[in-house]
Design an enzyme around this catalytic site. Structure first.
Site, PDB file in Angstrom:
ATOM      1  N   HIS A  25       0.813  -1.219   0.000  1.00 44.15           N
ATOM      2  CA  HIS A  25       0.000   0.000   0.000  1.00 44.15           C
ATOM      3  C   HIS A  25       0.851   1.277   0.000  1.00 44.15           C
ATOM      4  CE1 HIS A  25      -3.600  -2.356   0.755  1.00 44.15           C
ATOM      5  NE2 HIS A  25      -3.132  -2.833   1.881  1.00 44.15           N
TER       6      HIS A  25
HETATM    7  O1  RIB Z   1      -5.434   0.379   3.927  1.00 47.41           O
HETATM    8  C1  RIB Z   1      -4.024   0.409   3.939  1.00 47.41           C
HETATM    9  C2  RIB Z   1      -3.531   1.552   4.756  1.00 47.41           C
HETATM   10  O2  RIB Z   1      -3.953   1.393   6.111  1.00 47.41           O
HETATM   11  C3  RIB Z   1      -1.992   1.632   4.822  1.00 47.41           C
HETATM   12  O3  RIB Z   1      -1.601   2.975   4.948  1.00 47.41           O
HETATM   13  C4  RIB Z   1      -1.662   0.877   6.078  1.00 47.41           C
HETATM   14  O4  RIB Z   1      -0.443   1.333   6.680  1.00 47.41           O
HETATM   15  C5  RIB Z   1      -2.818   1.241   6.955  1.00 47.41           C
HETATM   16  O5  RIB Z   1      -2.516   2.472   7.569  1.00 47.41           O
END
Ligand code: RIB
Ligand code: CA
Length: 314
Positions: free
Chosen positions: A244
């Protein structure tokens, strides 16, 4: 003539994927000038996200990059954490007992405003946690909005569906009011949601390629990726964890690593069932003057190639 490095401020809630993103961003100083890191409560509480951001800065050998403490909780709601995906200390199996170095006394929102004004027009805000710090900065000094080059956000869900509820992604869900305020501001926002990040996965081969590199940065990245892969396997995924937050760094380095669609993106803040849902309107007749764009696809092989090259740098 080599171009100047791109100035970025990283707002984060480390978090295993935030950790990989920080190590990557701090590994390419000729491409990215990280002017500051701001932390907030998110995946784990503020004290741990702040410590973790500082630890990554030290591990990267970049003790000169200031780390600022931000919001402990969302604008109006109770905090929602995600220890199950990041471990109780927030960095998976990594040792968090090292010296994190100093934390800057200036609160995150103030630092964001000061640095935006000092870099007028050249600073990109890279947000990879709930958007509380950015919303507080705009509330503190609305005049910063036209002075920001771009806001790159990891957040949101469209075709892929949500990861914390059926229709919401965690960063937006955790503080939907902050997300709504950030998206309502007139600055350009590049939103990299689950539609893109779910296609960028640290499968075993990619993780092994990083683990085979001799640098401390690569070993830390590999540990974080291996932890995510294990958690994702426990949740039924077979091809590794989604990368992500590092996708925001990929975007800051080269937006061509993604396919974009102009959009008008709004956030549901009412009720619980649809809380944090991102309505991504792409019909040209309905976009109006919005300056949003949505990452439709990502070039996963190219992203991992650049991440792996950065991991191995001396
Ligand atoms: O949905 C993914 C996000 O949520 C990323 O930033 C992970 O670190 C969590 O914060
Ligand atoms: Ca994050």
């Amino acid at each position: 003539m080599r171009p100047e490095p791109r100035k970025i401020l990283i707002d984060c809630d480390p978090g295993v994927d935030d950790g990989v993103a920080l190590l990557w961003a701090l590994a390419e100083p000729e491409a990215l000038e990280v002017v500051a890191i701001t932390a907030l409560g998110g995946n784990v509480p503020l004290a741990k996200t702040t410590r973790n951001a500082a630890l990554m800065r030290m591990l990267a050998g970049r003790s000169g990059v200031p780390v600022h403490r931000g919001a402990a909780r969302p604008l109006v709601r109770a905090a929602v954490q995600a220890e199950e995906f990041h471990g109780p200390e927030g960095l998976g199996d990594l040792d968090t007992g090292g010296d994190p170095g100093p934390i800057a006394p200036e609160p995150a929102a103030q630092a964001i405003c000061r640095l935006v004004r000092a870099s007028a027009g050249t600073l990109t805000l890279v947000a990879m946690g709930p958007l509380t710090n950015l919303a507080e900065a705009v509330r503190l000094d609305p005049g910063i909005v036209p002075l920001v080059r771009e806001v790159i956000v990891m957040g949101g869900a469209r075709s892929e569906g949500g990861n914390i509820t059926a229709s919401a992604e965690y960063n937006i869900y955790a503080d939907p009011e902050a997300a709504a305020e950030v998206l309502a501001a007139t600055w350009p926002v590049s939103l990299i949601g689950l539609d893109a990040t779910h296609t960028v996965r640290s499968d075993e081969a990619r993780t092994a390629a990083i683990a085979a590199l001799p640098t401390a940065r690569a070993q830390a990245m590999a540990s974080l990726l291996a932890f995510t892969n294990r958690i994702e396997r426990e949740h039924g995924a077979v091809d590794g964890g989604p990368l992500h937050d590092p996708c925001t760094i990929a975007c800051a380095l080269d937006e061509r690593l993604f396919q974009w669609a102009p959009a008008d993106i709004q956030v549901e803040t009412q009720g619980e069932l649809a809380r944090g849902h991102t309505a991504v309107e792409m019909r040209p007749s309905r976009i109006g003057h919005s300056r949003h764009r949505w990452a439709v696809t990502a070039d996963a092989p190219a992203i991992f190639a650049r991440l792996t090259a950065a991991a191995g740098r001396p």
